[in-house]
Design an enzyme around this catalytic site. Sequence first.
Site, mmCIF file in Angstrom:
data_model
loop_
_atom_site.group_PDB
_atom_site.id
_atom_site.type_symbol
_atom_site.label_atom_id
_atom_site.label_comp_id
_atom_site.label_asym_id
_atom_site.label_seq_id
_atom_site.Cartn_x
_atom_site.Cartn_y
_atom_site.Cartn_z
ATOM 1 N N ASN A 63 0.867 -1.182 0.000
ATOM 2 C CA ASN A 63 0.000 0.000 0.000
ATOM 3 C C ASN A 63 0.905 1.234 0.000
ATOM 4 O O ASN A 63 1.467 1.581 1.030
ATOM 5 C CB ASN A 63 -0.900 -0.039 1.246
ATOM 6 C CG ASN A 63 -1.748 1.208 1.374
ATOM 7 O OD1 ASN A 63 -1.794 2.039 0.459
ATOM 8 N ND2 ASN A 63 -2.424 1.352 2.504
ATOM 9 N N TRP A 64 1.001 1.861 -1.154
ATOM 10 C CA TRP A 64 1.915 3.009 -1.272
ATOM 11 C C TRP A 64 1.366 4.256 -0.581
ATOM 12 O O TRP A 64 2.092 5.237 -0.418
ATOM 13 C CB TRP A 64 2.177 3.333 -2.743
ATOM 14 C CG TRP A 64 2.947 2.297 -3.503
ATOM 15 C CD1 TRP A 64 3.275 1.029 -3.085
ATOM 16 C CD2 TRP A 64 3.499 2.432 -4.818
ATOM 17 N NE1 TRP A 64 3.983 0.380 -4.064
ATOM 18 C CE2 TRP A 64 4.132 1.215 -5.143
ATOM 19 C CE3 TRP A 64 3.508 3.458 -5.759
ATOM 20 C CZ2 TRP A 64 4.780 1.005 -6.362
ATOM 21 C CZ3 TRP A 64 4.138 3.254 -6.979
ATOM 22 C CH2 TRP A 64 4.775 2.041 -7.272
ATOM 23 N N LYS A 65 0.087 4.241 -0.251
ATOM 24 C CA LYS A 65 -0.577 5.419 0.353
ATOM 25 C C LYS A 65 -0.353 6.648 -0.535
ATOM 26 O O LYS A 65 -0.198 6.500 -1.748
ATOM 27 C CB LYS A 65 -0.100 5.618 1.793
ATOM 28 C CG LYS A 65 -0.273 4.329 2.611
ATOM 29 C CD LYS A 65 -0.149 4.515 4.089
ATOM 30 C CE LYS A 65 -0.306 3.164 4.777
ATOM 31 N NZ LYS A 65 -0.287 3.244 6.227
ATOM 32 N N HIS B 22 -9.544 0.917 4.835
ATOM 33 C CA HIS B 22 -8.293 1.162 5.556
ATOM 34 C C HIS B 22 -8.578 2.111 6.723
ATOM 35 O O HIS B 22 -9.403 3.019 6.602
ATOM 36 C CB HIS B 22 -7.246 1.759 4.617
ATOM 37 C CG HIS B 22 -5.880 1.750 5.207
ATOM 38 N ND1 HIS B 22 -5.476 2.690 6.130
ATOM 39 C CD2 HIS B 22 -4.843 0.894 5.059
ATOM 40 C CE1 HIS B 22 -4.241 2.411 6.509
ATOM 41 N NE2 HIS B 22 -3.834 1.325 5.872
ATOM 42 N N GLU C 95 -7.080 4.562 7.801
ATOM 43 C CA GLU C 95 -6.897 5.990 7.483
ATOM 44 C C GLU C 95 -8.135 6.548 6.794
ATOM 45 O O GLU C 95 -8.492 7.715 6.998
ATOM 46 C CB GLU C 95 -5.637 6.171 6.615
ATOM 47 C CG GLU C 95 -4.370 5.975 7.453
ATOM 48 C CD GLU C 95 -3.204 5.360 6.707
ATOM 49 O OE1 GLU C 95 -3.203 5.373 5.464
ATOM 50 O OE2 GLU C 95 -2.285 4.835 7.379
ATOM 51 N N GLU D 235 -5.265 -5.015 10.464
ATOM 52 C CA GLU D 235 -4.261 -3.974 10.686
ATOM 53 C C GLU D 235 -4.565 -3.259 12.001
ATOM 54 O O GLU D 235 -5.403 -2.342 12.033
ATOM 55 C CB GLU D 235 -4.301 -2.950 9.540
ATOM 56 C CG GLU D 235 -3.992 -3.532 8.181
ATOM 57 C CD GLU D 235 -3.442 -2.466 7.228
ATOM 58 O OE1 GLU D 235 -2.364 -2.710 6.683
ATOM 59 O OE2 GLU D 235 -4.066 -1.410 7.059
ATOM 60 N N GLY E 174 2.423 2.436 10.829
ATOM 61 C CA GLY E 174 3.343 3.560 10.704
ATOM 62 C C GLY E 174 4.024 3.947 12.007
ATOM 63 O O GLY E 174 4.649 4.985 12.111
ATOM 64 N N SER F 180 3.424 -1.965 10.438
ATOM 65 C CA SER F 180 4.867 -2.030 10.674
ATOM 66 C C SER F 180 5.456 -3.406 10.361
ATOM 67 O O SER F 180 6.382 -3.864 11.027
ATOM 68 C CB SER F 180 5.210 -1.610 12.110
ATOM 69 O OG SER F 180 4.829 -0.259 12.328
ATOM 70 N N GLY G 110 2.881 -1.119 4.298
ATOM 71 C CA GLY G 110 2.868 0.315 4.024
ATOM 72 C C GLY G 110 4.265 0.815 3.712
ATOM 73 O O GLY G 110 4.786 0.637 2.605
ATOM 74 N N GLY G 111 4.918 1.427 4.702
ATOM 75 C CA GLY G 111 6.233 2.057 4.522
ATOM 76 C C GLY G 111 7.235 1.196 3.769
ATOM 77 O O GLY G 111 7.909 1.685 2.842
HETATM 78 P P1 13P Z 1 2.999 0.493 7.717
HETATM 79 O O1 13P Z 1 3.530 -0.790 7.144
HETATM 80 O O2 13P Z 1 3.694 1.713 7.224
HETATM 81 O O3 13P Z 1 2.858 0.421 9.203
HETATM 82 O O4 13P Z 1 1.488 0.626 7.141
HETATM 83 C C1 13P Z 1 0.653 -0.464 7.201
HETATM 84 C C2 13P Z 1 -0.562 -0.142 6.409
HETATM 85 O O5 13P Z 1 -1.338 0.719 6.764
HETATM 86 C C3 13P Z 1 -0.774 -0.891 5.169
HETATM 87 O O6 13P Z 1 -2.055 -0.674 4.670
#
Ligand code: 13P
Length: 255
Positions: free
Chosen positions: A10-12, A98, A100, A170, A176, A216, A237-238
Amino acid sequence: MKRNKIVAGNWKMNLDFDEAQMLIEDLENLLDDKQPSCEVIICPPFPYLELATDEATEHELFEVGAQNVSAFDSGAYTGEVSAKMLDSIGVSCCIIGHSERRKYFNEDNATLAQKVNQSLKYEIVPIFCVGEVLEEREKGIHFDVIRKQIEEGLFHLEAADLENVIIAYEPVWAIGTGKTATPAQAQEVHAFIRGLIKEKYGEDLADQQHILYGGSCNAKNAAELFAQPDVDGGLIGGASLKAEDFVSICEQASK
Ligand code: 13P
């Protein structure tokens, strides 16, 4: 039944066009070299989806997912992107719910259920996210929270449709933050989710449902998380923004 593993990135809301192009190129080189056996999905922002699906068609190294989809089919919904549009450019899955989007865009379970329906209508696999915030975990109500998210977002579906959904657990406190759920914590919730599916849809469907872990998850901790019996891969994510890390996670899901 042995479920195959899935790793989705997930590149966000990151990277400009050139950076996205470069990341895709790096991913292709590394994936081609390492040939991980897991299913690989990348979820770039909307403007880069067609670039990604063109590459996916040409090289067949990954599938492409969107990060969001409209709850509506078509028409006067300024700023929205429909499942039909995604389908028409070769997008094969979509992250829905998600944390977010739940938090910053007030997406509730009823809206998310509509988004799931829209995706399935156009044969786009929903990657449906659930998870508790820290306060809910500290109060010990995380199972109730997750049950409600699953029941209200997914349990209106027929078995034949749920079969085409990927669930992602998640924990919001792990996203994050660098604070990963322990493998035991992840396993406990994944087994709980699988139990909910078994209760309503029976053992066969529960056994083949993919449940990914996100929060994470990185190249250092992925192997341990993926070794848990009910963890079927990760939503990253990251670490999905660094080709080496992401592909290393894919390799760890391929053992
Ligand atoms: P991180 O891996 O940056 O914690 O993000 C997880 C995430 O929200 C994937 O959708």
